[in-house]
Enzyme design. Structure first.
Site, mmCIF file in Angstrom:
data_model
loop_
_atom_site.group_PDB
_atom_site.id
_atom_site.type_symbol
_atom_site.label_atom_id
_atom_site.label_comp_id
_atom_site.label_asym_id
_atom_site.label_seq_id
_atom_site.Cartn_x
_atom_site.Cartn_y
_atom_site.Cartn_z
ATOM 1 N N LEU A 327 12.757 -57.143 -34.106
ATOM 2 C CA LEU A 327 11.611 -56.475 -33.925
ATOM 3 C C LEU A 327 10.388 -57.159 -33.021
ATOM 4 O O LEU A 327 10.001 -58.323 -33.552
ATOM 5 C CB LEU A 327 10.876 -56.073 -35.375
ATOM 6 N N ASP A 328 9.993 -56.621 -32.023
ATOM 7 C CA ASP A 328 9.210 -57.013 -30.861
ATOM 8 C C ASP A 328 9.522 -58.406 -30.387
ATOM 9 O O ASP A 328 8.785 -59.293 -29.997
ATOM 10 C CB ASP A 328 7.555 -57.086 -31.717
ATOM 11 N N GLN A 329 10.829 -58.770 -30.500
ATOM 12 C CA GLN A 329 11.424 -59.944 -29.910
ATOM 13 C C GLN A 329 12.271 -59.925 -28.708
ATOM 14 O O GLN A 329 12.901 -60.935 -28.277
ATOM 15 C CB GLN A 329 11.663 -60.934 -30.960
#
Length: 385
Positions: A327-329
């Protein structure tokens, strides 16, 4: 630096590697009459392909009589755009002869290079290696090379398959990867939304203005809220409710079926407030662009503006990145920031952040559609417009 001179009918062109960047520019001299030797081969040195180091190239002007250079293009794309422009992206270990090999291939088949930009890592790519004493050491991976070539192929003398095969052969020789887009097929983009509308409006308005070269066959949401926006632009709007009463997995499978039926090439998450399952990330690897309302890697996950306010930040940001299972990486494509102060409350941060979000998001989508992105490990090399 590398220089490659290519003969053209009626004139001669030199690709000149400028010292300030690795962007290849063109110097086009006026027509020159060739003096052929008795063997039938031109004695003019500009008729020969020249490659090599430009301790070399700084004397390139001696190859052409003084006063014959009449134009220099130092960046950007040629203003004389045609519909028959292809884009080639290559990446791999840096080596001598890469630029010359692709230039000669394209020229030999009647293609004209419109823009050629290359970048290289500065030798800072490493692997972390844990040794027996539990210490961490860095193992150098070597210098990497990245190139984007835009070429015009209206007068290409061979079939596309032959050019594709020769590009693959060069990539095998240098241990590189490539992506070739012939530019004659508009990509299909699906937009995922929830309740926030600012990114959706920006995408659709920019698309209507002709800034995004793609088709948008559908908008998918888990809420009915933004249907009026879709209807304003005459775009089909499909809702797949995800609630406690519905099966999230079944809804996502139905979404996937719709995407495959429509032959979707790119997914954009315009503030879509659901985490995509691994099946999406695997099926659309590096083809899902998400906009996150913080300057990643700060404040990953939910409610970043609230957490930023609690932390007393003086800058807020927005990040567009490729979505991955982490997530969000995912690899970051575009970012921007704005100053804030202690006088701003959470509502102020949200209001100011909307402008950042929509502009960053559109810039990232545009870069993807124009094949200006190479993903290397967890980084994006983004070529300028």
């Amino acid at each position: 630096m590398i220089v490659a001179g290519l003969r053209r009918q009626g004139s001669r062109s030199l690709y000149v590697q400028l010292p300030s960047s690795r962007s290849t520019s063109f110097v086009t001299p006026s027509p020159i009459r060739s003096n052929s030797s008795s063997s039938g081969r031109s004695s003019d040195p500009t008729d020969q392909v020249i490659t090599g180091s430009l301790s070399g190239a700084k004397h390139a002007s001696k190859l052409v009589p003084p006063g014959t250079f009449h134009s220099i293009t130092t960046g950007g794309t040629s203003p004389d755009k045609t519909k028959n422009e292809a884009r080639l992206l290559v990446s791999g270990p840096d080596a001598t002869g890469i630029v010359a090999s692709f230039s000669q291939l394209l020229y030999g088949h009647g293609c004209g290079i419109v823009d050629c930009t290359s970048e290289s890592s500065q030798g800072d790519d490493h692997d972390m290696v844990v040794v027996k004493d539990d210490s961490v050491r860095l193992r150098h991976r070597g210098r990497m090379f990245f190139q984007r070539i835009v070429f015009e192929y209206s007068n290409m003398s061979v079939e596309r398959s032959l050019v594709e095969g020769e590009i693959e052969a060069i990539c095998r020789k240098f241990g590189m990867e490539s992506h070739l887009s012939w530019g004659d097929k508009r990509r299909k983009m699906a937009i995922f939304v929830s309740k926030y509308d600012h990114c959706l409006w920006e995408l659709l308005l920019r698309h209507r203005a002709g800034e995004l070269s793609c088709d948008i066959p559908l908008i998918i949401s888990n809420h009915e809220n933004l249907r009026p926006v879709a209807e304003t632009f005459n775009i089909p709007y499909q809702v797949f409710p995800i609630t406690k009463e519905t099966n999230k997995l079944e809804q996502e499978q139905q979404q996937m079926e719709v995407l495959f039926q429509q032959n979707i090439d790119l997914l954009v998450l315009a503030r879509y407030m659901q985490v995509l399952p691994p099946t999406f990330c695997n099926s659309f690897h590096n083809r899902i662009i998400n906009i996150h309302h913080s300057f990643l890697p700060a404040f990953m996950g939910a409610m970043p503006y609230h957490r930023a306010h609690e932390r007393g930040v003086k800058l807020i940001g927005a990040t567009a990145h490729y979505a991955t299972m982490d997530l969000d990486q995912g690899p970051i494509i575009e970012q921007d920031i704005m100053r804030v102060s202690h006088r701003d409350d959470v509502k102020d941060l949200i209001r100011k952040g909307r402008t950042l979000e929509k502009n960053v998001f559109v810039s990232a989508v545009k870069a993807h559609l124009e094949d200006r992105i190479i993903v290397h490990r967890n980084k994006c090399i983004v070529f300028a417009e």
